[in-house]
Design an enzyme around this catalytic site. Structure first.
Site, PDB file in Angstrom:
ATOM      1  N   SER A 148      21.053   0.409  33.912  1.00 35.71           N
ATOM      2  CA  SER A 148      20.874   0.514  35.362  1.00 35.71           C
ATOM      3  C   SER A 148      21.122  -0.779  36.115  1.00 35.71           C
ATOM      4  O   SER A 148      21.245  -0.766  37.339  1.00 35.71           O
ATOM      5  CB  SER A 148      19.443   0.976  35.661  1.00 35.71           C
ATOM      6  OG  SER A 148      18.515  -0.046  35.321  1.00 35.71           O
ATOM      7  N   LYS A 194      -9.137   3.141  -2.486  1.00 35.41           N
ATOM      8  CA  LYS A 194      -9.487   2.357  -1.300  1.00 35.41           C
ATOM      9  C   LYS A 194     -10.892   2.728  -0.841  1.00 35.41           C
ATOM     10  O   LYS A 194     -11.258   3.905  -0.787  1.00 35.41           O
ATOM     11  CB  LYS A 194      -8.470   2.638  -0.197  1.00 35.41           C
ATOM     12  CG  LYS A 194      -8.538   1.700   1.006  1.00 35.41           C
ATOM     13  CD  LYS A 194      -7.374   1.949   1.952  1.00 35.41           C
ATOM     14  CE  LYS A 194      -7.363   1.006   3.144  1.00 35.41           C
ATOM     15  NZ  LYS A 194      -6.209   1.239   4.033  1.00 35.41           N
ATOM     16  N   GLU A 206       0.839  -1.194   0.000  1.00 37.75           N
ATOM     17  CA  GLU A 206       0.000   0.000   0.000  1.00 37.75           C
ATOM     18  C   GLU A 206       0.880   1.253   0.000  1.00 37.75           C
ATOM     19  O   GLU A 206       1.863   1.338   0.734  1.00 37.75           O
ATOM     20  CB  GLU A 206      -0.885  -0.032   1.247  1.00 37.75           C
ATOM     21  CG  GLU A 206      -1.881   1.086   1.363  1.00 37.75           C
ATOM     22  CD  GLU A 206      -2.785   0.929   2.586  1.00 37.75           C
ATOM     23  OE1 GLU A 206      -3.773   1.672   2.687  1.00 37.75           O
ATOM     24  OE2 GLU A 206      -2.492   0.051   3.427  1.00 37.75           O
ATOM     25  N   CYS A 262      -5.567  -3.440   2.202  1.00 43.35           N
ATOM     26  CA  CYS A 262      -5.333  -3.509   3.646  1.00 43.35           C
ATOM     27  C   CYS A 262      -6.603  -3.633   4.474  1.00 43.35           C
ATOM     28  O   CYS A 262      -7.157  -4.704   4.615  1.00 43.35           O
ATOM     29  CB  CYS A 262      -4.508  -2.304   4.092  1.00 43.35           C
ATOM     30  SG  CYS A 262      -3.692  -2.559   5.708  1.00 43.35           S
TER      31      CYS A 262
END
Length: 717
Positions: free
Chosen positions: A359, A114, A45, A175
């Site tokens: 850490s 789309k 896409e 999609c």
């Protein structure tokens, strides 16, 4: 032999607004598809622009440059004699559309906009595009001159149509349309479409691939058909990692599947399929009855065949075999997704490497292991001969005079681009310092170790001189405000020191390039949700690979990495009590994260899911938790935990407005910049709390007062 056709789909590592680079990768994918004998190539896409352009889709330049790149593609000699499906944005009737453009031999066949736009979570397509709301309708699009003079066309079809070749019929989804309840593939299949293509820009989330595969296999299992799924793969320049996994499915069975995590810029997936298998699969009477009622679509004729001609028959040319889906366990997804994202970001940013305050706790450990995984993937790609990775790793790691250098171990890469530092104070323990040192040595990082108590003392002396007040920790008799201020000054100074070291360590080491280091943060999604971090402290960084990953998943990841990466030191991180080490350690007191938060990390994961994914407010969450936790806690305990969570969530929401950009991996991420949009000044949830209090009194009147009481023993009126 049936009607055998070789089809190609692909995963491309596109970069938003990298027009020339994106164009080159598209052409390379077409070249590879043709070399494999494919007659149809499907791409991701919005592949010409990259998916993540966001508000650049509102700019006219984006559309102009898209057509300029499209002209280069359609006129390229390597892009002929194959049907090509390219994703790009198109302006039509002064609206902006997310489109697919299908062409063959310098002729545009269809521009397909789309129809259903993704517009929640990470997506804002309605902000940038208009959905095509007229199914089965087509109109004229007047072609840009730069393309028209190549194709000889003045106007081309625009809309929802099918493409008929001499031997089959092609329909297109984009999609989100696959994820909708009534996706186009349903009427397309009933209208006679045999080959479906889906161009996608789908991002990675933990455990999401299973959903995607289920949707594709189920779509073709119900109605039959050949489904080509294409996706972007890589960091597009934002928080998301697009996880590829291009695939080809026939009648519910996977026959080709690409990688989900890869450093390849271009990956083409091909399969040979038999169109006759679709026709045979669709022989049921019930499907025939539904197909007979389907309204017809406009069919655009394409005078070519996708399948091989009989005279080209080859006894060795056969359909691809069915494959089992390939999945990564979530621990592998954490190891690979953020690692590939970090590599893309580093190689494209111009930075000299990464820096993290290590850490000795599990969060900065997890971030460091992800960088270690990145280095492993780089060495793996080098060994496989990946030319782009070889070029990038030499640029980032090699000395200028050594143009032939290549790494043989991940530690070689790590030592040149990853910098760790233990920033200790009088509140730090020997155990955390030793863990940090050993971990850095085992993964190969360049490590520094120092205390900065003198800096803290200097800052506090300024405050005391101005105010004549000496704040104390709570263990020394100080107030909550004093205790918090003394912790925050340590945390914020670590951020200042991190950027100092990140700016100058490459100079100190005389590393090539002259760029600084990107600072990595290491706050997990649960701490962000709870607000258990100091604003502008070491959580403030350039990138945060674990900012959308839960503490529960991170612990599982560390346990997996201990064995998979052969790092026994990780056992020490797993068994250590999570602590910020910002308060003095005494004979009777050691600071603990979960004690400070008033909630466990496992409980935070539940709160996060119910708040974001299940979309529950305080009252609904309390009701749900009565069912979920009722055997463990009393109604009053559940009420208090729910109220405690929402109180701390709301008062700390402002911290999310400055949250370091985090790799997206979890649906309940509280990331404020796009994924989870909420105000940061909350009123009290007074009405919801009153309802909870009434509910607690009701259940207590019925005898449900202990945590271990079985709900079934409590009778409601």
């Amino acid at each position: 032999m049936g009607h055998l056709v070789t089809l190609a789909t692909c995963s491309l590592n596109q970069w938003a607004l990298d027009f020339e680079g994106n164009c080159e990768r598209i052409i390379e994918s077409i070249r590879k598809a043709k070399a494999a004998g494919a007659t149809l190539r499907v791409g991701p896409e919005l592949e010409i622009t990259g998916y993540g352009c966001l508000d650049a889709f509102l700019e006219g330049d984006t559309y102009l440059h898209s057509w300029e790149m499209f002209a280069r593609i359609i006129d390229h000699p390597d892009c002929q004699d194959i049907v090509v499906d390219v994703g790009m944005p198109v302006r039509h009737r002064d609206c902006k559309w997310n489109c697919r453009v299908i062409f063959y031999n310098r002729k545009i066949i269809l521009i397909r906009p789309k129809m259903w736009l993704a517009n929640d979570g990470n997506y804002r397509e309605m902000r940038h595009f208009t959905p095509w709301q007229r199914p089965r309708e087509v109109e004229d699009y007047y072609l840009e001159q730069i393309v028209g003079k190549i194709t000889g066309q003045y106007k081309v079809p625009f809309g929802d149509a099918l493409i008929s070749t001499r031997d089959t019929c092609l329909g297109l989804e984009t999609c989100e349309e696959l994820f909708t309840p009534n996706g186009p593939h349903i009427p397309y299949g009933l209208a006679g479409v045999e080959i479906f293509s889906n161009s996608s820009g789908s991002h990675h989330e933990l455990r999401k691939l299973d959903t995607r595969i289920n949707l594709i296999t189920q779509a073709t299992k119900l109605s039959g058909g050949i489904y080509l799924y294409a996706n972007q793969q890589g960091c597009d320049g934002d928080r998301l990692y697009y996880d590829g996994c291009a695939m080809i499915v026939v009648n519910g069975n996977i026959v080709a599947q690409g990688s989900q995590f890869s450093l390849n810029d271009v990956e083409v997936v091909t399969a040979t399929v038999d169109i006759e298998e679709v026709r045979t699969y669709r022989s049921s009477a019930s499907r025939g009855m539904q197909a007979s009622m389907q309204s017809p679509y406009v069919r655009l004729d394409l005078d070519t065949r996708l399948s091989r001609r009989d005279e080209d028959a080859d006894p060795g040319y056969a359909p691809s075999e069915t494959l089992k889906p390939r999945y990564h366990v979530p621990e592998e997804e954490i190891a690979l997704g953020p690692a590939c994202w970090l590599w893309d970001y580093l190689r494209r940013s111009g930075a000299a490497g990464y820096f993290i305050p290590l850490s000795g706790g599990i969060d900065s450990c997890a971030t460091s292991i992800i960088v270690h995984s990145m280095c492993r993937e780089v060495v793996k790609a080098v060994q496989e001969g990946n030319e782009q990775v070889i070029k990038d790793v030499r640029r980032l790691c090699a000395e200028p005079a050594d143009s032939t250098w290549l790494p043989t171990t991940s530690q070689e890469v790590c030592n040149r681009i990853f910098h760790t530092s233990y920033m200790g104070t009088q509140n730090s323990s020997k155990e955390t310092r030793d863990r940090a040192k050993v971990l850095a040595a085992e993964i190969g990082a360049y490590h520094t170790d120092f205390n900065f108590d003198t800096v803290i003392t200097a800052m506090m002396n300024v405050f005391t001189i101005v105010t004549n007040f000496q704040p104390k920790f709570k263990v020394h008799g100080g107030t909550r405000a004093e205790n918090q201020a003394l912790q925050n000054i340590q945390a914020r100074l670590r951020m200042v020191l991190s950027y100092l070291f990140a700016s100058l360590l490459p100079t100190v080491r005389q590393r090539p390039g002259g760029g600084g280091l990107l600072v990595l943060g290491s706050s997990n999604v649960d701490e962000c949700l709870r607000g258990y971090l100091t604003k502008y402290d070491a959580s403030s960084a350039d990138l945060n690979p674990i900012g959308s990953i839960s503490k529960v998943d991170l612990k599982k990841f560390i346990a997996w990495a201990r064995d998979s990466f052969d790092l026994p030191i990780l056992d020490d991180f797993l068994t250590a009590t999570p602590t910020a080490e910002l308060e003095p350690i005494t004979a009777t007191y050691v600071q603990s994260d979960e004690a400070d938060m008033g909630v466990t990390y496992a409980e935070l994961s539940v709160f996060g899911y119910l708040r974001k994914v299940a979309k529950l407010g305080p009252w609904s969450m309390y009701e749900r938790l009565l069912h979920m936790w009722g055997n463990e806690y009393s109604p009053r305990e559940i009420y208090e935990k729910t109220r405690h969570f929402f109180y701390n969530y709301s008062i700390n929401r402002h911290k999310m407005t400055v949250l370091t950009p985090s790799y997206h991996a979890e649906q309940y991420s509280p990331e404020d910049n796009r994924h989870d949009l909420r105000q940061f000044l909350y009123p009290s949830f007074s009405w919801a709390y009153k309802k909870m209090e009434d509910s607690v009194q009701y259940w207590e009147s019925k005898g449900w007062t202990t945590g271990k009481a079985q709900k079934k023993s409590v009778k409601a009126d």
